[in-house]
Design an enzyme around this catalytic site. Structure first.
Site, PDB file in Angstrom:
ATOM      1  N   ASN A 153     -12.284 -27.120  63.213  1.00  0.00           N
ATOM      2  CA  ASN A 153     -11.789 -26.259  64.304  1.00  0.00           C
ATOM      3  C   ASN A 153     -12.804 -25.170  64.677  1.00  0.00           C
ATOM      4  OD1 ASN A 153     -11.306 -24.805  61.935  1.00  0.00           O
ATOM      5  ND2 ASN A 153      -9.377 -23.922  62.656  1.00  0.00           N
ATOM      6  N   HIS A 210     -13.198 -23.003  56.199  1.00  0.00           N
ATOM      7  CA  HIS A 210     -13.621 -22.844  57.597  1.00  0.00           C
ATOM      8  C   HIS A 210     -14.882 -21.990  57.604  1.00  0.00           C
ATOM      9  CE1 HIS A 210      -9.658 -24.320  59.103  1.00  0.00           C
ATOM     10  NE2 HIS A 210      -9.251 -23.814  57.942  1.00  0.00           N
ATOM     11  N   ASP A 246      -8.785 -22.751  51.508  1.00  0.00           N
ATOM     12  CA  ASP A 246      -8.505 -22.520  52.935  1.00  0.00           C
ATOM     13  C   ASP A 246      -9.161 -21.209  53.383  1.00  0.00           C
ATOM     14  OD1 ASP A 246      -7.693 -22.846  55.509  1.00  0.00           O
ATOM     15  OD2 ASP A 246      -5.556 -22.538  55.136  1.00  0.00           O
TER      16      ASP A 246
HETATM   17  O1  DOR Z   1      -4.066 -19.593  58.464  1.00  0.00           O
HETATM   18  C1  DOR Z   1      -4.785 -20.502  58.833  1.00  0.00           C
HETATM   19  N1  DOR Z   1      -5.978 -20.258  59.422  1.00  0.00           N
HETATM   20  N2  DOR Z   1      -4.373 -21.764  58.668  1.00  0.00           N
HETATM   21  C2  DOR Z   1      -5.036 -22.794  59.193  1.00  0.00           C
HETATM   22  O2  DOR Z   1      -4.637 -23.910  58.989  1.00  0.00           O
HETATM   23  C3  DOR Z   1      -6.228 -22.565  60.035  1.00  0.00           C
HETATM   24  C4  DOR Z   1      -6.890 -21.323  59.655  1.00  0.00           C
HETATM   25  C5  DOR Z   1      -7.965 -20.864  60.622  1.00  0.00           C
HETATM   26  O3  DOR Z   1      -8.758 -21.701  61.061  1.00  0.00           O
HETATM   27  O4  DOR Z   1      -8.061 -19.663  60.870  1.00  0.00           O
END
Ligand code: DOR
Length: 433
Positions: free
Chosen positions: A96, A64, A307
Site C-alpha cells: 500500500n 509498511h 505491522d
Molecule cells: O492500522 C493499520 N495501518 N492497519 C493496516 O492494515 C494498514 C496500516 C497502514 O498502512 O497504515
C-alpha cells in the site's frame, strides 16, 4: 570478507533445537561453526557475548516501509534501520505505497532501491488488485516473476469473493501466499475502534469483532476450495482464532500472525483519546487477548509480526476520529513481549524467539531463514535480556514517532544485529557500507 567469532553467548535457535552456551564462527556471510569453545583462528574480531542471548535474526512478515511515495512517513533506509534496531534481519513490506506495488516494473524499481538503501533483507509483497481498489486483479504473474514473495491488499479487505478466488488460484501457481487483511468492509464501515462497551461510552463508532470473523471465514472457505495458501494478517479476534484452529485441523492451507499490540493492549486505552492507539484491526478486550494467547500456544497462530505502520507525527497529532491507523512497531516488538510475557514466566524465551524466527520462516516456507545452521546465512541478533529501558520514540530510528508503548518500562533489548555476516546495528547506531 570479515571473519567473526562470537563467544560464550546463550544461543537459542529453536529450529535446530539449540538452547545452550555456545560459540559461533561467521566467515564470508555464512555461519561456519556452531559449537562449544571454538578457537580464535583468523577472526577479525572476537565478540564476547557472555550474559547475552544469541538468536537467529528476527523475521517480520508484515510491515509498511512507505516507499515509494510516502517518504515523509518512512523510507527504505529509516525503515530498515529501525528494523535492524529491533533485531529484524528479514522483513516483508506491504504493497500500500504510492504508487501501489501492483506492477512488475514497480517491483523491479523497489528491488533496485532495496539494494542501495536497505540495511536488512527486504522482501516485497505485491498487490492483489490494481491500485488496491478491489476491482481488477494486479499483474500477479509478472510480479511473481519479478520476485515478490506474497500478494496482499493489506489495509483493505478484498470484498469481491470472485476476485479473491482468482487471486488464490494465481498465487498458488507461483507458490506464494495470499495475505488477507480480514475485516468485512460493510460491517466496519467508518468505525474507528473496537465495538463494545468502551466505544459506546466514548461515543466513537465501532468495528465489531464479527467483521473480522466473517471475513476470515470466507478466506478459509476459498482456501479450501482452491487448495491455495491463505495467510491471515494481524489476527485480533477470538472468533478468528477459533475458525483458523478448526481450518488447520481440517487440513486447510492456512497460516496466521498476531501483533505485539493485539497481545498487550486493550480498547480501554482509547479512553485517553490518544491517536497512538488507533490501528486496524482495532485493539480489543481481554477476552480476545486470552484467545490470541491460546492460539499462539497451540500453534494456531504461527508467527508474531509487527505491522510496523509509521505515519508522520503531524498526521497522527490530531483528533482521534481523523488520525490515520497504525504506528511504529519494529523497535519495541521484542522488548514489549519479553517484558510482558517472558519476565512474568508465562512464556519461555525459546517460545518467544520461535515465534519471531522459525515460526514466520516456516509459515512462508523461507527455508534459508530463521535458523543458525552451519553453512547457512549469518543473520543473527545479540540480546541483553536484563537491559532496562523506557520507550522514547524520540530516540527511535523510525520516522514514525507515534508508538502506543511510549513511556513504558522495558526489560530486555536487542544490542547488536548482523545481516549476511556484517554488523549493521550496535547500541543505537547503524553501520552501512
Ligand atoms: O492500522 C493499520 N495501518 N492497519 C493496516 O492494515 C494498514 C496500516 C497502514 O498502512 O497504515
Amino acid at each position: 570478507m570479515a571473519q567473526w567469532l562470537i563467544q560464550n553467548g546463550h544461543l537459542i535457535d529453536p529450529a535446530n533445537g539449540l538452547d545452550d552456551v555456545m560459540d559461533i564462527r561467521v566467515v564470508d556471510g555464512k555461519v561456519v561453526n556452531v559449537a562449544k569453545s571454538l578457537k580464535a583462528e583468523d577472526a577479525d574480531e572476537i565478540v564476547d557475548a557472555n550474559g547475552l542471548i544469541v538468536s537467529p535474526g528476527f523475521i517480520d512478515i508484515h510491515c509498511h516501509l512507505r516507499e515509494p511515495g510516502q517518504e515523509a512517513k518512512e523510507d527504505l533506509f529509516t525503515g530498515t534501520a529501525s528494523a535492524a534496531a529491533g533485531g529484524f534481519t528479514t522483513i516483508l513490506t506491504m504493497a500500500n505505497t504510492r504508487p501501489v506495488i501492483d506492477q512488475a516494473i514497480i517491483v523491479a524499481g523497489m528491488k533496485h532501491k532495496i539494494q542501495t538503501d536497505s540495511v536488512v533483507r527486504v522482501e516485497i509483497t505485491g498487490a492483489v488488485t490494481k491500485g488496491l481498489e478491489g476491482k481488477e486483479l494486479a499483474e500477479i504473474g509478472d510480479m511473481a516473476q519479478a520476485g515478490i514473495r506474497a500478494i496482499s491488499d493489506d489495509g483493505n479487505y478484498v470484498s469481491d469473493g470472485r476476485l479473491m478466488r482468482a487471486a488464490l488460484e494465481y498465487a498458488s501457481m507461483f507458490d506464494i501466499p495470499v495475505i488477507s487483511h480480514s475485516e468485512d468492509c460493510c460491517l466496519v464501515a467508518d468505525g474507528v475502534m473496537h465495538e463494545g462497551c468502551v466505544s459506546a461510552k466514548l461515543g466513537l463508532r465501532g468495528r465489531p469483532a464479527e467483521a473480522e470473523n466473517i471475513a476470515v471465514a470466507r478466506e478459509l472457505m476459498l482456501a479450501e476450495m482452491t487448495g491455495a495458501h491463505i495467510h491471515i494478517a494481524h489476527v485480533s479476534s477470538k472468533g478468528a482464532v477459533e475458525l483458523i484452529r478448526a481450518a488447520k485441523a481440517k487440513g486447510i492451507k492456512v497460516t496466521a500472525e498476531v501483533t505485539p499490540h493485539h497481545l498487550c493492549l486493550v480498547d480501554k486505552t482509547i479512553e485517553s483519546f490518544d491517536s497512538a492507539f488507533k490501528v486496524n484491526p482495532p485493539l480489543r478486550t481481554n477476552e480476545h487477548i486470552v484467545a490470541l494467547l491460546e492460539g499462539l500456544k497451540d500453534g494456531t497462530l504461527d508467527a508474531i509480526a509487527t505491522d510496523h505502520a509509521p505515519h508522520a507525527y503531524e498526521e497522527k497529532d490530531c483528533e482521534f476520529n481523523e488520525a490515520p491507523c497504525g504506528f511504529a512497531g519494529f523497535e519495541t516488538a521484542f522488548s514489549v513481549l519479553h517484558s510482558r510475557f517472558v519476565q512474568s514466566g508465562e512464556w519461555s524465551l525459546q517460545e518467544l524467539i520461535q515465534k519471531m524466527t522459525a515460526g514466520p520462516a516456516a509459515a512462508f516456507n523461507w527455508q534459508d531463514r530463521g535458523h543458525l545452521s552451519e553453512g547457512g546465512l549469518a543473520d543473527l541478533v545479540l540480546i541483553d535480556p536484563k537491559k532496562e529501558w523506557i520507550v522514547d520514540p524520540s530516540t527511535m530510528l523510525t520516522r514514525g514517532k507515534s508508538c502506543p508503548f511510549t513511556g513504558m518500562e522495558m526489560v530486555g533489548q536487542v544490542v547488536r544485529t548482523m545481516v549476511n555476516g556484517k554488523w549493521v546495528y550496535q547500541n543505537g547506531k547503524i553501520f552501512r557500507d
